[in-house]
Design an enzyme around this catalytic site. Structure first.
Site, PDB file in Angstrom:
ATOM      1  N   THR B  80       0.573  -1.259   0.025  1.00 50.13           N
ATOM      2  CA  THR B  80      -0.451   0.306   0.106  1.00 50.13           C
ATOM      3  C   THR B  80       0.840   1.075   0.033  1.00 50.13           C
ATOM      4  OG1 THR B  80      -1.627  -0.981   1.014  1.00 50.13           O
ATOM      5  CG2 THR B  80      -1.633   1.180   1.576  1.00 50.13           C
ATOM      6  N   CYS B 329     -22.284  -7.776   2.943  1.00 48.23           N
ATOM      7  CA  CYS B 329     -21.034  -8.045   4.252  1.00 48.23           C
ATOM      8  C   CYS B 329     -20.750  -9.254   5.376  1.00 48.23           C
ATOM      9  CB  CYS B 329     -22.667  -9.277   4.743  1.00 48.23           C
ATOM     10  SG  CYS B 329     -22.966 -10.186   3.415  1.00 48.23           S
TER      11      CYS B 329
END
Lengths: 85, 387
Positions: B80, B329
């Site tokens: 990242t 979810c």
């Protein structure tokens, strides 16, 4: 104008699509249903359901719950309309 | 063949994308580097020079695999961090040309967020370039976006780690080069698994994905590419304060090790992934996601209609299988995976697996045997029979 309104507001994936499929069961080809949903996944998954089941995704628009719409008053969501084949 | 049942101790880990177990040689290398390379490589004494030699060796080994010069390879704190720094510093160096960072819609969130930040308050932020149903960026649209005025940088991943689809990096690089725009290629999901293209100006690769350690990233920048450090001044702008020599050395040894039999592992895992995709396709109401052919060899993704993704991950976990998911979810937000959303595929009931080099055929057969029952049980819980 849709024949059937499926109010799936407040429900999370995959429940809005399941509500839609349940409501569509037994309806004739050409019937239109509109799903109201507050779940961002539903506006993606209802068109996917149409494609997988050979139905037509008529359109999706933003839906703003007006005054008098109970607990949903002022809340934003989506109205997705499908036509059964 | 054994059948996994709840409570079986032998776990099958199929969530290796971005965090695979360490290659055994990486462990050895780490031990060695702890003994020989613990000192600060920036110091001038014998211990410091020994650590610096290990770090230089690591850089050289990685450069050889990436088709880069040693001095073009930098270590960073994470994948990242590589992507953030690459976007910010390459865009900053071209501020006079513009502030737009053109990116595909299925780039990692780190790239998309960094692109938005690079555009800044005053800059032009363009919507990401759309992808088709298979997850491949629209090449013509990407090329047109790269050639538009005001573009600082273009970013296109080599392959998508969530759905496996390989991107048209070469064509986009040709167009970017003609337009004088540098191209950042996120190869975090592909290095160590497939051959890496040499058509890039900046390339980010992820040791934790290829069997090396987490806590270190790799960013290569061609010498011809201008970059401007965006953080406070530091001796090492790519890893302020310096990088961990043992981690960098272990990452490099792991990459050499996986490259040694990469082609064989690619063929072997491609066959296993084919088996999983075929088994998933036999389950009713499923969408098997990603390009069937031009894809990563070790990633498979599918979405089951009327299935709660979280319930399916939990059910498979109960039977001993660790898998990933892009369903909303299973995320901390309400939003499903932006990759599945951009592709226009079903986002609920999503399962994604990434095979490690240690994943064997027996484990895949057991997974294929358990999957239909697990999907059926989760559907039964929601009472969706007959829909």
């Amino acid at each position: 104008m849709s024949d059937t309104l499926v109010d799936a507001r407040g429900l999370r994936c995959p429940l809005p699509v399941i509500r839609l499929a349940t409501a569509a069961k037994g309806l004739p080809a050409g019937a239109e249903l509109t799903v109201l949903s507050t779940d961002p996944a539903a506006k993606l998954d209802v068109p996917a359901w149409c494609r997988m089941r050979g139905h037509e995704h008529v359109g999706t628009r933003e839906h703003h719950a007006e005054a008098g719409d109970g607990a949903w008053e002022g809340r934003d969501g989506w109205a997705v309309t499908v036509r059964l084949n | 063949m054994t059948h996994a049942t709840p409570g079986t101790p032998d776990r099958v880990y199929l969530d290796n994308g971005g965090r695979a177990p360490w290659h055994p040689l990486a462990r050895q290398a780490f031990e060695q580097a702890l003994a020989d390379g613990w000192a600060d490589p920036r110091r001038l004494h014998a211990e410091g020079r020994r650590a610096a030699r290990l770090l230089d060796g690591a850089r050289e080994a990685i450069a050889a695999v990436l088709g880069a010069r040693t001095q073009e390879v930098h270590f960073t704190p994470s994948h990242t961090a590589s992507l953030h720094a690459a976007v910010a510093s390459a865009a900053a160096a071209r501020r006079r040309a513009g502030t737009t960072v053109v990116a595909g819609a299925v780039e990692r969130a780190a790239v998309l967020h960094a692109a938005r930040q690079a555009a800044g308050a005053t800059g032009e932020h363009k919507d990401p370039v759309p992808v088709d149903r298979l997850g491949r960026v629209d090449t013509d649209a990407m090329i047109a976006a790269v050639q538009a005025p005001g573009v600082a940088l273009a970013a296109l991943q080599h392959a998508n780690g969530e759905v496996g689809t390989v991107q048209p990096v070469e064509a986009v690089h040709d167009a970017a080069r003609a337009a004088g725009v540098p191209l950042l290629v996120d190869a975090g999901a592909s290095v160590g698994h497939v051959a890496v293209p040499e058509t890039w100006d900046l390339l980010a690769a992820d040791p934790a994905d290829w069997g090396g350690p987490a806590g270190v990233g790799v960013l290569a920048a061609r010498q011809r590419v201008r970059t401007s450090a965006v953080g406070p001044e530091d001796e090492d702008p790519w890893a302020p304060g310096g990088v961990s020599v043992p981690l960098a050395f272990a990452a490099a040894v792991a990459l050499q090790a996986v490259e040694a039999d990469r082609a064989a592992q690619e063929t072997r895992r491609r066959a296993l992934v084919e088996r999983v995709r075929a088994a998933a396709a036999r389950i009713p109401d499923v969408e098997v996601v990603g390009d069937p052919d031009d894809r990563l060899p070790h990633v498979a993704t599918f979405s089951f209609l009327y299935v709660d993704g979280e319930a399916l991950v939990t059910e498979l976990d109960r039977y001993g299988f660790a898998v990933g998911s892009g369903s909303a979810c299973t995320a901390s937000t309400l939003e499903p995976s932006h990759v599945l959303a951009a592709m226009g595929v079903l986002t609920h009931g999503n399962v994604r697996i990434a095979l490690d080099r240690s994943t064997d055929a027996d484990e895949i057969d057991r997974f294929c045997a358990v999957l239909p029952g697990a999907v059926g049980r989760v559907r039964d819980m929601l009472g969706v029979g007959g829909l």
